[in-house]
Design an enzyme around this catalytic site. Structure first.
Site, PDB file in Angstrom:
ATOM      1  N   ARG A 115       0.819  -1.314  -0.063  1.00 25.68           N
ATOM      2  CA  ARG A 115       0.051  -0.101   0.087  1.00 25.68           C
ATOM      3  C   ARG A 115       0.713   1.282  -0.110  1.00 25.68           C
ATOM      4  O   ARG A 115       0.453   2.291   0.291  1.00 25.68           O
ATOM      5  CB  ARG A 115      -0.920  -0.001   1.127  1.00 25.68           C
ATOM      6  CG  ARG A 115      -2.125  -1.177   1.107  1.00 25.68           C
ATOM      7  CD  ARG A 115      -3.140  -0.913   1.860  1.00 25.68           C
ATOM      8  NE  ARG A 115      -4.179  -2.116   1.889  1.00 25.68           N
ATOM      9  CZ  ARG A 115      -4.228  -3.040   2.692  1.00 25.68           C
ATOM     10  NH1 ARG A 115      -3.429  -3.368   3.624  1.00 25.68           N
ATOM     11  NH2 ARG A 115      -5.231  -3.902   2.299  1.00 25.68           N
ATOM     12  N   LYS A 137       2.437  11.098 -11.996  1.00 24.59           N
ATOM     13  CA  LYS A 137       1.647   9.948 -13.032  1.00 24.59           C
ATOM     14  C   LYS A 137       2.571   8.937 -12.919  1.00 24.59           C
ATOM     15  O   LYS A 137       3.723   8.916 -13.366  1.00 24.59           O
ATOM     16  CB  LYS A 137       1.333  10.719 -14.552  1.00 24.59           C
ATOM     17  CG  LYS A 137       0.185  11.433 -14.640  1.00 24.59           C
ATOM     18  CD  LYS A 137      -0.170  11.708 -16.031  1.00 24.59           C
ATOM     19  CE  LYS A 137      -1.106  12.803 -16.098  1.00 24.59           C
ATOM     20  NZ  LYS A 137      -1.585  13.074 -17.597  1.00 24.59           N
ATOM     21  N   GLU A 179       8.760  16.932 -26.292  1.00 27.49           N
ATOM     22  CA  GLU A 179       8.093  17.516 -25.128  1.00 27.49           C
ATOM     23  C   GLU A 179       8.371  18.910 -24.911  1.00 27.49           C
ATOM     24  O   GLU A 179       7.554  19.699 -24.426  1.00 27.49           O
ATOM     25  CB  GLU A 179       8.298  16.545 -23.833  1.00 27.49           C
ATOM     26  CG  GLU A 179       7.459  15.149 -24.168  1.00 27.49           C
ATOM     27  CD  GLU A 179       6.092  15.172 -24.092  1.00 27.49           C
ATOM     28  OE1 GLU A 179       5.335  16.115 -23.720  1.00 27.49           O
ATOM     29  OE2 GLU A 179       5.713  14.167 -24.435  1.00 27.49           O
ATOM     30  N   LYS A 217       5.661  22.705 -16.653  1.00 28.42           N
ATOM     31  CA  LYS A 217       4.898  21.651 -16.118  1.00 28.42           C
ATOM     32  C   LYS A 217       4.532  21.797 -14.764  1.00 28.42           C
ATOM     33  O   LYS A 217       3.270  21.498 -14.537  1.00 28.42           O
ATOM     34  CB  LYS A 217       5.532  20.310 -16.637  1.00 28.42           C
ATOM     35  CG  LYS A 217       4.556  19.096 -16.368  1.00 28.42           C
ATOM     36  CD  LYS A 217       4.868  17.906 -16.877  1.00 28.42           C
ATOM     37  CE  LYS A 217       3.846  16.813 -16.734  1.00 28.42           C
ATOM     38  NZ  LYS A 217       4.210  15.572 -17.230  1.00 28.42           N
ATOM     39  N   GLU A 227      -5.982  16.607 -13.526  1.00 27.53           N
ATOM     40  CA  GLU A 227      -6.492  16.922 -14.939  1.00 27.53           C
ATOM     41  C   GLU A 227      -7.751  17.059 -15.305  1.00 27.53           C
ATOM     42  O   GLU A 227      -8.497  16.612 -16.181  1.00 27.53           O
ATOM     43  CB  GLU A 227      -5.803  15.670 -15.667  1.00 27.53           C
ATOM     44  CG  GLU A 227      -5.549  15.694 -17.130  1.00 27.53           C
ATOM     45  CD  GLU A 227      -4.855  14.624 -17.870  1.00 27.53           C
ATOM     46  OE1 GLU A 227      -5.241  14.119 -18.504  1.00 27.53           O
ATOM     47  OE2 GLU A 227      -3.690  14.572 -17.611  1.00 27.53           O
ATOM     48  N   ARG A 231      -4.517  20.980 -17.037  1.00 35.09           N
ATOM     49  CA  ARG A 231      -3.539  20.183 -17.000  1.00 35.09           C
ATOM     50  C   ARG A 231      -3.707  19.353 -18.489  1.00 35.09           C
ATOM     51  O   ARG A 231      -2.782  18.754 -19.018  1.00 35.09           O
ATOM     52  CB  ARG A 231      -3.494  19.138 -15.871  1.00 35.09           C
ATOM     53  CG  ARG A 231      -2.430  18.141 -16.210  1.00 35.09           C
ATOM     54  CD  ARG A 231      -2.295  17.333 -14.689  1.00 35.09           C
ATOM     55  NE  ARG A 231      -1.088  16.473 -14.724  1.00 35.09           N
ATOM     56  CZ  ARG A 231      -0.582  15.698 -13.665  1.00 35.09           C
ATOM     57  NH1 ARG A 231      -0.875  15.812 -12.567  1.00 35.09           N
ATOM     58  NH2 ARG A 231       0.297  14.705 -13.894  1.00 35.09           N
ATOM     59  N   ASN A 235      -1.433  17.674 -22.747  1.00 28.35           N
ATOM     60  CA  ASN A 235      -1.566  16.483 -23.883  1.00 28.35           C
ATOM     61  C   ASN A 235      -1.796  17.123 -25.421  1.00 28.35           C
ATOM     62  O   ASN A 235      -2.128  16.340 -26.322  1.00 28.35           O
ATOM     63  CB  ASN A 235      -3.145  15.749 -23.555  1.00 28.35           C
ATOM     64  CG  ASN A 235      -2.775  14.741 -22.038  1.00 28.35           C
ATOM     65  OD1 ASN A 235      -2.088  14.118 -22.052  1.00 28.35           O
ATOM     66  ND2 ASN A 235      -3.896  15.246 -21.309  1.00 28.35           N
ATOM     67  N   HIS A 238      -0.942  14.666 -28.003  1.00 33.60           N
ATOM     68  CA  HIS A 238      -1.082  13.183 -27.544  1.00 33.60           C
ATOM     69  C   HIS A 238      -1.926  12.597 -27.826  1.00 33.60           C
ATOM     70  O   HIS A 238      -2.002  11.087 -27.988  1.00 33.60           O
ATOM     71  CB  HIS A 238      -0.614  13.368 -26.119  1.00 33.60           C
ATOM     72  CG  HIS A 238       0.506  13.703 -25.649  1.00 33.60           C
ATOM     73  ND1 HIS A 238       1.250  14.977 -25.995  1.00 33.60           N
ATOM     74  CD2 HIS A 238       1.443  13.193 -24.939  1.00 33.60           C
ATOM     75  CE1 HIS A 238       2.487  14.955 -25.434  1.00 33.60           C
ATOM     76  NE2 HIS A 238       2.837  13.820 -24.770  1.00 33.60           N
ATOM     77  N   HIS A 242      -0.455   9.352 -29.507  1.00 32.20           N
ATOM     78  CA  HIS A 242      -0.451   8.174 -28.462  1.00 32.20           C
ATOM     79  C   HIS A 242      -1.118   6.965 -29.391  1.00 32.20           C
ATOM     80  O   HIS A 242      -0.692   6.082 -29.275  1.00 32.20           O
ATOM     81  CB  HIS A 242      -1.269   8.344 -27.204  1.00 32.20           C
ATOM     82  CG  HIS A 242      -0.482   8.750 -26.122  1.00 32.20           C
ATOM     83  ND1 HIS A 242      -1.001   8.955 -24.942  1.00 32.20           N
ATOM     84  CD2 HIS A 242       0.921   8.557 -25.950  1.00 32.20           C
ATOM     85  CE1 HIS A 242       0.034   9.463 -24.066  1.00 32.20           C
ATOM     86  NE2 HIS A 242       0.989   9.225 -24.416  1.00 32.20           N
ATOM     87  N   HIS A 259       8.426   7.707 -28.391  1.00 30.32           N
ATOM     88  CA  HIS A 259       7.322   8.470 -27.658  1.00 30.32           C
ATOM     89  C   HIS A 259       7.286   9.917 -28.444  1.00 30.32           C
ATOM     90  O   HIS A 259       6.314  10.277 -28.982  1.00 30.32           O
ATOM     91  CB  HIS A 259       7.261   8.700 -26.198  1.00 30.32           C
ATOM     92  CG  HIS A 259       6.456   9.700 -25.807  1.00 30.32           C
ATOM     93  ND1 HIS A 259       4.943   9.365 -25.708  1.00 30.32           N
ATOM     94  CD2 HIS A 259       6.418  10.961 -25.354  1.00 30.32           C
ATOM     95  CE1 HIS A 259       4.221  10.349 -25.020  1.00 30.32           C
ATOM     96  NE2 HIS A 259       5.179  11.353 -24.954  1.00 30.32           N
TER      97      HIS A 259
END
Length: 355
Positions: A115, A137, A179, A217, A227, A231, A235, A238, A242, A259
């Site tokens: 945990r 993330k 990026e 960022k 997000e 935020r 993306n 993306h 993606h 990427h």
């Protein structure tokens, strides 16, 4: 460079990294230290890091295979089992040394094992320094679908030492630069202009640009940690990027894209769509396309591949209520979120990229 704080996480730079991690270890009475690496960072980065680490606490090295293809729950299970076998407890510390795959997966492993145990990220690629280093993330891919499983959980600290960049091949540097280019497009024309003469950039310039990218960022994440709004601008490029990355990853007839290579295509497509829907100047779209292709080249995407790529859009994490949501630009530094885009315009964007 001053360290940067967001929420309970500190981001340290250059030699401050090692002063900070040694003090952190001394202060927290960790039972064991586990360092997660892949075969590349084990060879090229771990020795440099261990030279700077001063502790009598037992250290165990866990190595996983490199590459996006190994960013899976199966890999996590292997690491969880190894932690268990090596008697990790809730007072253990995990240090993730590597690119975005290592920091995403290692962070997810750490914040779910028993945990949650403490962890520190040491990004060693340009991409992970300016992107994965901020925002908390963590997670893994679900098959070829990117980042479908994960949680938002901040490390205790992030250590950004640009000396690790000397170990990177050119294509990995370009991937990370994508990026940073995105940060320019969504944040400010002043930052964007610094990238117009890429060949003229020095390592000293890069050091400062990394710092600026992290601040860009960090400011967005501070305002919107989960997000819900601004935020989403991170993306940009993306949504289709993606989907393209996933398609190339899953198709044995295609060469896997890094990427950043996929995101560059996504940004060109998003610029074209912005010209069509949000009045982004056509001349700017053309100049961005020219700049990106001059640096990254052009990837062949055949007409019969548009549909399967677009089918993957339904898995984008920004979607809600069955809607596919795009981030577009009204101007450089002025993004617009939650934009709906017809398939015909997406196809036109692919044609524009190919032309």
């Amino acid at each position: 460079m001053d360290s940067i704080t967001y929420k309970n996480c500190k981001i340290h730079f250059n030699t401050t990294c090692y002063t900070a991690i040694n003090a952190h270890i001394q202060q927290h009475n960790f039972s064991k230290i586990f360092i997660l690496v892949d075969e590349n960072t084990h060879t090229h980065c771990l020795p440099l890091f261990l030279e700077q680490l001063h502790t009598d606490i037992a250290i165990e090295i866990i190595e996983i295979e490199s590459g996006e293809i190994h960013k899976t729950i199966d890999t996590c299970v292997g690491v969880w089992n190894t932690l268990s076998d090596l008697d990790a407890d809730r007072k253990s510390l995990m240090i993730n040394i590597g690119g975005g795959v290592i920091t995403d997966l290692g962070g997810f492993v750490a914040c779910t094992f028993k945990r949650g145990i403490a962890y520190v990220n040491v990004p060693t690629t340009l991409l992970s320094m300016v992107d994965a280093s901020v925002g908390g993330k963590t997670g893994v891919d679900l098959g070829h679908l990117k980042n479908q499983i994960g949680v938002i959980s901040d490390p205790d600290m992030v250590l950004i030492d640009p000396n690790f960049l000397h170990t990177l091949p050119a294509n990995q540097m370009r991937s990370g630069l994508a990026e940073m280019l995105k940060h320019g497009l969504i944040s400010s024309d002043a930052y964007w202009q610094k990238f117009q003469e890429l060949s003229a950039l020095t390592l000293a310039d890069l050091d400062m640009l990394i710092y600026e990218s992290v601040i860009i960022k960090k400011n967005v994440v501070d305002e919107d940690p989960f997000e819900d709004g601004i935020r989403k601008t991170l993306n940009y490029g993306h949504t289709l990027g993606h989907a393209i990355e996933s398609y190339f990853l899953s198709n044995p007839n295609k060469t896997t894209l890094l990427h950043g290579e996929a995101i560059v295509i996504g940004m060109i497509l998003a610029c074209y769509i912005s010209t069509e829907l949000t009045n982004f100047p056509k001349a700017l779209t053309d100049s961005i396309k020219t700049l990106f292709i001059s640096y990254y080249g052009k990837v062949t995407i055949n007409k019969d591949e548009y549909a399967p790529i677009m089918e993957l859009l339904k898995y984008d994490k920004k979607n809600n209520h069955g809607n596919i949501n795009f981030v577009l630009l009204e101007a450089i530094g002025k993004p617009k979120i939650d934009c709906k885009v017809d398939n015909d315009i997406i196809i036109d964007a692919f044609e524009y990229y190919a032309s």
